[in-house]
Design an enzyme around this catalytic site. Structure first.
Site: not given
Ligand code: F6P
Length: 323
Positions: A108, A131, A256
């Site tokens: 971003s 992360d 998340r």
């Molecule tokens: O960058 C945050 C994150 O949750 C990483 O830890 C993980 O590898 C990635 O995003 C997963 O990405 P997406 O949401 O595109 O599956």
């Protein structure tokens, strides 16, 4: 350069808990300084589709305690192209937006810098990614909440591991950043952490785990960053070596979600406010950062040209405390 009268804010990439606190702070701080504030929905992809809404004190009421992002987010391939950036810039100008605040991770920030460098759009970045891989800031928004989710899960797995005298591999997110695994390992009392930043010697790890069992340990937890290897392959290798059943748990997206911790709400509030200040001070290509207890800002270019290191001392500490 331009006088800032109207700003817009967007969240981009993976969501992280505390993004809403940052949006709220941008809006409230902006209104405090008599700026117009718009919200761009679904990140850069939404910008390319002109998904822009007005934000006011009411629209950001009651969002602080919610995980995710009320503006929604996306990962946009189109925005990464030169023509995508040009189109985005035209939409920004059509909406009379004088500056853009971008809340998100490294990708971003790269997009924000591109908008500034290619099209001269003033931008300010706010680091947000579970992360914790953005260089220049001790913490990004969302890391603390994710870490608390990681350790509460480790605690639960420990209960079942001890009851059955089993070994567990727990895969945590982080891409190529071992921060969540390392801190989760320390705070959760794991036996071993495997992270991309430090080479793992599986033979040595298996000896250490075996010795732990021989000393009477009833469980064994290995925390692995997703970018450090396949947990099933690591598990199989260790199982054969130590002779204990090994189970794998991939924590995944629970890391998340959830309501943001006090730390992330406060960090989001401080960084959101600081980003508006950056623009008012005519700093047009910086990311706001936390260093110790101080908020400051560094050029986004600098953020993107370094890899955030994982402290060696903490890696050693994790090892010493696990013995
Ligand atoms: O960058 C945050 C994150 O949750 C990483 O830890 C993980 O590898 C990635 O995003 C997963 O990405 P997406 O949401 O595109 O599956």
């Amino acid at each position: 350069m331009n006088i800032i009268r109207k700003i817009a804010v967007l969240t981009s990439g993976g969501d992280s808990p505390g993004m809403n606190a940052a949006i709220r702070a941008v809006v409230r701080k902006g209104i405090y300084h008599k700026l117009g504030v718009l919200g761009i929905q679904s990140g850069y992809q939404g910008l390319l589709k002109n998904r822009i809404i007005p934000l006011n004190l009411k629209t950001v009421g009651g969002i602080m305690q919610r995980g995710g992002t009320m503006l929604m987010t996306s990962r946009s391939e189109e925005f990464k192209t030169e023509s995508g950036i040009r189109k985005a810039s035209a939409i920004i100008r059509d909406n009379k937006i004088d500056a853009l605040i971008v809340i998100g991770g490294n990708g971003s920030m790269a997009g924000a810098l591109q908008l500034y460098q290619q099209e001269g759009i003033p931008v300010a970045g706010i680091p947000a990614s579970i992360d914790n891989d953005l260089y220049g800031t001790d913490m990004a928004i969302g890391v603390d909440t994710a870490l608390n989710t990681v350790i509460s899960t480790i605690d639960k797995i420990k209960d079942t591991a001890s009851s059955l005298r089993r070994a567990f591999i727990i895969e945590v997110m982080g891409r190529e950043s071992g921060y969540l695994a390392l801190m989760g390992g320390i705070a959760g009392g794991a036996e071993t952490v495997i992270v991309p930043e430090f080479p793992a010697n599986l033979e040595e790890i298996s000896i250490k785990l075996k010795q732990g069992y021989e000393r009477g340990k009833t469980h064994c937890l290995v925390i692995v960053t997703e970018g450090a290897g396949n947990p099933y392959e690591i598990g199989k290798y260790l199982e054969d070596k130590i002779g204990f059943e090994m189970r794998v748990t991939v924590l995944g997206y629970v890391q998340r979600g959830g309501f943001p911790s006090a730390f992330d709400r406060i960090l989001g509030s401080r960084l959101g406010s600081a980003a508006v200040e950056q623009l008012l001070q005519k700093q047009y290509h910086h990311m706001v950062v936390l260093n110790g207890d101080k908020i400051s800002a560094i050029p986004i270019k600098e953020v993107l040209s370094h890899q955030k290191p994982l402290p060696d001392s903490l890696y050693r500490l994790a090892d010493v405390l696990a013995r």
